[in-house]
Design a protein around this motif. Structure first.
Motif, mmCIF file in Angstrom:
data_model
loop_
_atom_site.group_PDB
_atom_site.id
_atom_site.type_symbol
_atom_site.label_atom_id
_atom_site.label_comp_id
_atom_site.label_asym_id
_atom_site.label_seq_id
_atom_site.Cartn_x
_atom_site.Cartn_y
_atom_site.Cartn_z
ATOM 1 N N GLU C 258 0.825 -1.210 0.000
ATOM 2 C CA GLU C 258 0.000 0.000 0.000
ATOM 3 C C GLU C 258 0.858 1.259 0.000
ATOM 4 O O GLU C 258 0.635 2.172 -0.782
ATOM 5 C CB GLU C 258 -0.929 -0.003 1.226
ATOM 6 N N ILE C 259 1.851 1.266 0.868
ATOM 7 C CA ILE C 259 2.642 2.500 0.985
ATOM 8 C C ILE C 259 3.585 2.677 -0.204
ATOM 9 O O ILE C 259 3.955 3.796 -0.552
ATOM 10 C CB ILE C 259 3.427 2.569 2.310
ATOM 11 N N ALA C 260 3.922 1.548 -0.844
ATOM 12 C CA ALA C 260 4.804 1.654 -2.018
ATOM 13 C C ALA C 260 4.094 2.398 -3.151
ATOM 14 O O ALA C 260 4.724 3.099 -3.945
ATOM 15 C CB ALA C 260 5.231 0.262 -2.476
ATOM 16 N N LYS C 261 2.790 2.230 -3.198
ATOM 17 C CA LYS C 261 2.039 2.836 -4.312
ATOM 18 C C LYS C 261 2.185 4.347 -4.361
ATOM 19 O O LYS C 261 2.175 4.951 -5.439
ATOM 20 C CB LYS C 261 0.553 2.452 -4.204
ATOM 21 N N ASN C 262 2.306 4.949 -3.194
ATOM 22 C CA ASN C 262 2.436 6.412 -3.178
ATOM 23 C C ASN C 262 3.665 6.866 -3.966
ATOM 24 O O ASN C 262 3.616 7.847 -4.717
ATOM 25 C CB ASN C 262 2.528 6.929 -1.742
ATOM 26 N N ALA C 263 4.765 6.136 -3.787
ATOM 27 C CA ALA C 263 5.995 6.506 -4.493
ATOM 28 C C ALA C 263 5.786 6.481 -6.000
ATOM 29 O O ALA C 263 6.238 7.365 -6.731
ATOM 30 C CB ALA C 263 7.125 5.550 -4.102
ATOM 31 N N ILE C 264 5.092 5.448 -6.457
ATOM 32 C CA ILE C 264 4.857 5.292 -7.898
ATOM 33 C C ILE C 264 3.950 6.415 -8.405
ATOM 34 O O ILE C 264 4.222 7.045 -9.437
ATOM 35 C CB ILE C 264 4.211 3.912 -8.175
ATOM 36 N N ARG C 265 2.873 6.671 -7.663
ATOM 37 C CA ARG C 265 1.943 7.745 -8.068
ATOM 38 C C ARG C 265 2.656 9.068 -8.206
ATOM 39 O O ARG C 265 2.508 9.787 -9.184
ATOM 40 C CB ARG C 265 0.832 7.888 -7.006
ATOM 41 N N GLN C 266 3.463 9.405 -7.214
ATOM 42 C CA GLN C 266 4.153 10.703 -7.247
ATOM 43 C C GLN C 266 5.205 10.729 -8.358
ATOM 44 O O GLN C 266 5.399 11.749 -9.026
ATOM 45 C CB GLN C 266 4.791 11.017 -5.890
ATOM 46 N N ALA C 267 5.867 9.606 -8.569
ATOM 47 C CA ALA C 267 6.853 9.555 -9.657
ATOM 48 C C ALA C 267 6.176 9.732 -11.008
ATOM 49 O O ALA C 267 6.708 10.396 -11.906
ATOM 50 C CB ALA C 267 7.618 8.227 -9.605
ATOM 51 N N GLU C 268 4.990 9.147 -11.135
ATOM 52 C CA GLU C 268 4.256 9.279 -12.396
ATOM 53 C C GLU C 268 3.862 10.737 -12.644
ATOM 54 O O GLU C 268 3.940 11.229 -13.780
ATOM 55 C CB GLU C 268 2.997 8.401 -12.381
ATOM 56 N N ARG C 269 3.464 11.411 -11.596
ATOM 57 C CA ARG C 269 3.098 12.824 -11.759
ATOM 58 C C ARG C 269 4.307 13.628 -12.252
ATOM 59 O O ARG C 269 4.198 14.428 -13.182
ATOM 60 C CB ARG C 269 2.607 13.399 -10.425
ATOM 61 N N ILE C 270 5.453 13.389 -11.625
ATOM 62 C CA ILE C 270 6.655 14.131 -12.029
ATOM 63 C C ILE C 270 7.057 13.758 -13.458
ATOM 64 O O ILE C 270 7.435 14.613 -14.255
ATOM 65 C CB ILE C 270 7.813 13.858 -11.039
#
Lengths: 345, 345, 345, 345
Positions: C258-270
């Motif tokens: 669950e917490i790993a997903k945040n990293a991916i989401r934010q990386a995708e935005r950047i």
């Protein structure tokens, strides 16, 4: 000056130089894969009655010990030995440089006993093992020992028995094996040693060769890839045949044993003389190394003509000295030495 | 179950967890280069009165010992220590795994003496050195020792004196340093230790931290590139601040010393009780570790409620057991234990 | 200052600190033999669908890599890896410090291919082996790689197939495994990795833990005595429960994923933002690490508010920079960063 | 069968065996402290115009490289070399076994350039060093290289200049130094090499000795305690005089250089023949090693009478082969080989 300090003061038995000269311009492949090495290995297998043993030739003792031990142990495993063991005392930490701990037992005569080993292993494996300590996995003995004593057959069998009980390897350092096998109290053969150890080596450097040690591996677990170990340890001689030729010469017609006898004979002569003169020995003599207590004054006077080897201070005015004979020791030098001893003492 | 087997059975002093929680979402750079580490280093320099010392934070004791020793020694150099030294006994050969020999001295109480060190060094360097043996270059002592004893100031000074005579480094393992510095017989300060050694460490793991050891390097020869050593040994924590925050907490307001006192108080209570009960100690108690001889029957009965640590067999029917207190030991648990001891014995 | 330089700038997920606080005064036995470690191991076995796997907890990545590799290899064996592999580049030679050669393959994206491995192994074992070279015995891959790319299931299977053909072990470094397993292109599960490797580790340090890596050993050859290896490498935490508690927390209710997903989401935005701004990537983004080419002027301006990580010079006026997100990256920080990027570029 | 596969197929120059025979029954002290070693060292100091250099004699190349490198480096330091360097390719990871990383540069001809070294060092020390990477501390070059090429004086000076700029040692592997110093393009002397490096060795094994390499240390930092390193690496020959006698023989009356010329002469004859036959070389010949592309069919036919050394596949139907001459190569064997080449090609 006459040297009685060690058993590597001369070159080699003349037959070896003769063979080296005869074969000098032969072309062979390198790294111990030549015919001479193969032939020497055959001769040694036969001498050991161990047709399935792997035989490898290395240059010197420290290198051989480090290579064998490093090949056998995992990083967290240690090797059990006498506190006087060569690997523990006189190899500049070469075993530790490969990452392994020497776990030592006290000794008076250079030998260790099956009971010491069993007690240690039993305690370590009490609850299946103790990962906070180096795991005992190999036992190192030398025969003759660094103090000139030898293991009897029963002693060797008992030690090997403990090793098998606890899944440990037994490694026998035979840097001076020739001298041990021809001395009076000996009841061992090369075949006995091969049958009661996992790996051992037959020393050439101190018994008639220019240099060289023959490693005999009988335990199949220790055989694979051993040549990688030799190479990595800098022990793979480019002109490997030099080792093959030397061991061929030594193991044809039992030359190895024949020349060893001279060392024992001369040591016995000196022992008798010293005994008559009531010079105390720190260890009862068995082979070609004699350890005696001499006053520093006597040492000084002897040092005008003879080189003996200082071991340690005995007390304020005496030292322990080593007197060593070899395959090359001359009958007349010993005679002269005995006369001078009588005069000085 | 109540644990008296060691001094790392609980987590950490609650102040530390509080600080970790407060700072948790701060962003810092990694690998010990953050503000918390810098601040903790300042506090430790002050506590040691060593403004020029380098301070580094590592995770655990075995890692710290291996890193310091490996950083200080050349491949052929060895480290002198008591045969009971932690590096010699309980680190699975980690020092040897870095290539260095532990050269050991006999001891009854876990301590070694200046004389033992001097005699050894003198013999080795008799003729300028002996390249057939590992060269003695560092001396390792722990205070408190593995047997709970401490060095007196004079003893430390004498040992450091020998080290300087022979160009050897002195390394003090302070895994339990807090307990030593607050015990009754202690006459040392952190500043004394800093002034009489080349490198030492202040243990956190056993004295109130979750984990962590603070290495203090006073000898300039040992300072360069030490972070390369830490990294190579796997001791460089990515979130280095975790160590900085813990040592900040321990060294503000002397928390480190305050909490150590509890261990000593509780150990003293148990010691009095055992003495009254005429239980024999194998080593005279000084700090938070007590070594006693108990019959196996007593051990069995105690083991229903208490965990003590088996050391070794004493005789057929008795064992040597360790009883250990810590910063976290509860007054009431000790009271209960003392009552039960009286009943069982 | 906002940090996008790496994924270990904060402490840990708050649930972990909560659990550490709740359990703080529990007494447990040490060295990872406690209930929390056992429970965490169970959870990981289940997550990997590998009921027979051995699970061990270590503190950090460099330590874990060195311990696993040292445990698996004999002294003369080497490990195959990408030239960009963490063990080859950023561990200060820790693998070599254990005696083993990193044998490297060129790569553009941090990944290696089954064909590269097969060609190398085939040549080495052409005549049964070549004792003049380090023997290839283990393959190291990381997923996600050091360049943020991931292995697809087919690629992993192919590599494992080669390993089995040539008797080599496959070791998967999962320091950032969480981020790889939840990214868009991923088609691997933990069970796939367990089924297609001999040993791997699940990284905690970079995915929500204070510190810690969970080693999963599936190959029975690699299981015996692994704790001796951990201890010798200084990786056995006295209060092992700290690792157990962290992994318990991460593997209950899939918190890790669950917490790993945040990293991916934010990386995708950047990534979207940078793509729109036509900033070139040196590697196509897949997980939480983005490698971009920025002019040194842009870098300077960004450095007033943001910390990115310099990788290398791209040309005279440009550098390659790493932008990294994590479980802790805040939505609003990324929004701000995107706005600033638009302004600066 | 005629061997052109390497330069160590025969024993040694006959003068050496003669001297060994003459001196065989002399008694000398061991371990290289005898008169022959002292005399040989004198001769080498003179030949190198380096009266202050320390000279040591070791048995073989792998051992020598490992000993020198291990003596010079701290655990976290690495050694820069060509990817084709002997230490990187053909020593079974012996340098890594001592704990040190080989940091490699690409090369076409076996040589590396000052610029490659400077760029690497500059990047590493950009901010004073980078503790996450092995620290570059020594540069290794071989001349002649493993591909038979040699360094020109200017190239050596430039490399040594970079080394001094970055505080790195330069180590020159001269396993085949004799052949390099007498070849046509050579503009180096032993004195130039001594003046432009910190340590180097003069190879005996491949240039007329039975075995042996002479290490020359000019940098005072590398001199202390070197004999401890030799002993620990198993390179201290008990009968050290064997090395002394060989190098005495080789360095009296320039025998070393005289016999090296034969290898060059014979290699030139073969080169001319192959060039005339339009056989492609993969590296332009300079010394006694020729690397040519031959069809597998030609290889098969030649292999009936000649042993060449396979290097690698060139394409589906061709291989790269090494043809090697030496001090011992017979004029008439080369003549025969050239005739057969003409017939087969």
């Amino acid at each position: 000056m006459i040297y009685f300090n060690c058993d590597y003061t001369e070159g080699c038995h003349p037959d070896i130089l003769k063979r080296l000269t005869e074969t000098n311009m032969e072309q062979t492949i390198g790294y111990g894969m030549d015919e001479h090495c193969r032939h020497a290995a055959d001769l040694i297998q036969k001498a050991c009655d161990a047709p399935d043993a792997d035989v490898h030739f290395l240059v010197g003792g420290t290198q051989t010990n480090a290579t064998v031990i490093d090949a056998a142990l995992k990083p967290y495993q240690g090797i059990l030995c006498a506190e006087t063991g060569h690997i523990n005392v006189h190899e500049t930490g070469a075993v530790e440089a490969c990452g392994h701990k020497c776990i030592t037992f006290p000794t008076n005569d250079g030998k260790i006993e099956a009971k010491q080993i069993r007690d240690y292993a039993k305690e370590h494996f009490r609850n299946g093992g103790n990962e906070h300590m180096a795991q005992p996995k190999m036992v190192y003995i030398s025969t003759p020992t660094e103090l000139g004593t030898i293991y009897q057959k029963k002693e060797l069998e008992d030690i090997y028995q403990v090793c098998r009980e606890y899944g440990m390897y037994l490694f026998v350092d035979g840097a001076r094996m020739g001298y041990g096998l021809v001395c009076k109290q000996n009841d061992l053969t090369l075949a006995d040693i091969a049958a009661n150890s996992d790996v051992f080596y037959i020393g050439g450097t101190k018994v008639g060769a220019l240099f060289g040690e023959a490693v005999v591996i009988t335990n199949p677990e220790l055989k694979p890839d051993f040549r990688y170990n030799i190479k990595q340890h800098g022990g793979m001689l480019a002109k490997g045949r030099l080792l093959g030729i030397q061991f061929e010469t030594l193991f044809e017609n039992d030359l190895y044993f024949e020349i060893a006898k001279n060392a024992i004979r001369q040591a016995e002569r000196i022992t008798e003389c010293l005994t008559a003169l009531q010079v105390p020995f720190t260890v009862t003599p068995q082979t070609n190394q004699l350890f005696v207590v001499l006053s520093d004054e006597v040492c000084d006077r002897l040092s005008e003509k003879y080189v003996l080897e200082y071991q340690e201070k005995f007390d304020e005015t005496h030292s322990v000295m080593r007197i060593c004979t070899s395959w090359a020791t001359r009958q007349e030098d010993v005679s002269q030495f005995m006369e001078d001893l009588k005069e000085v003492l």
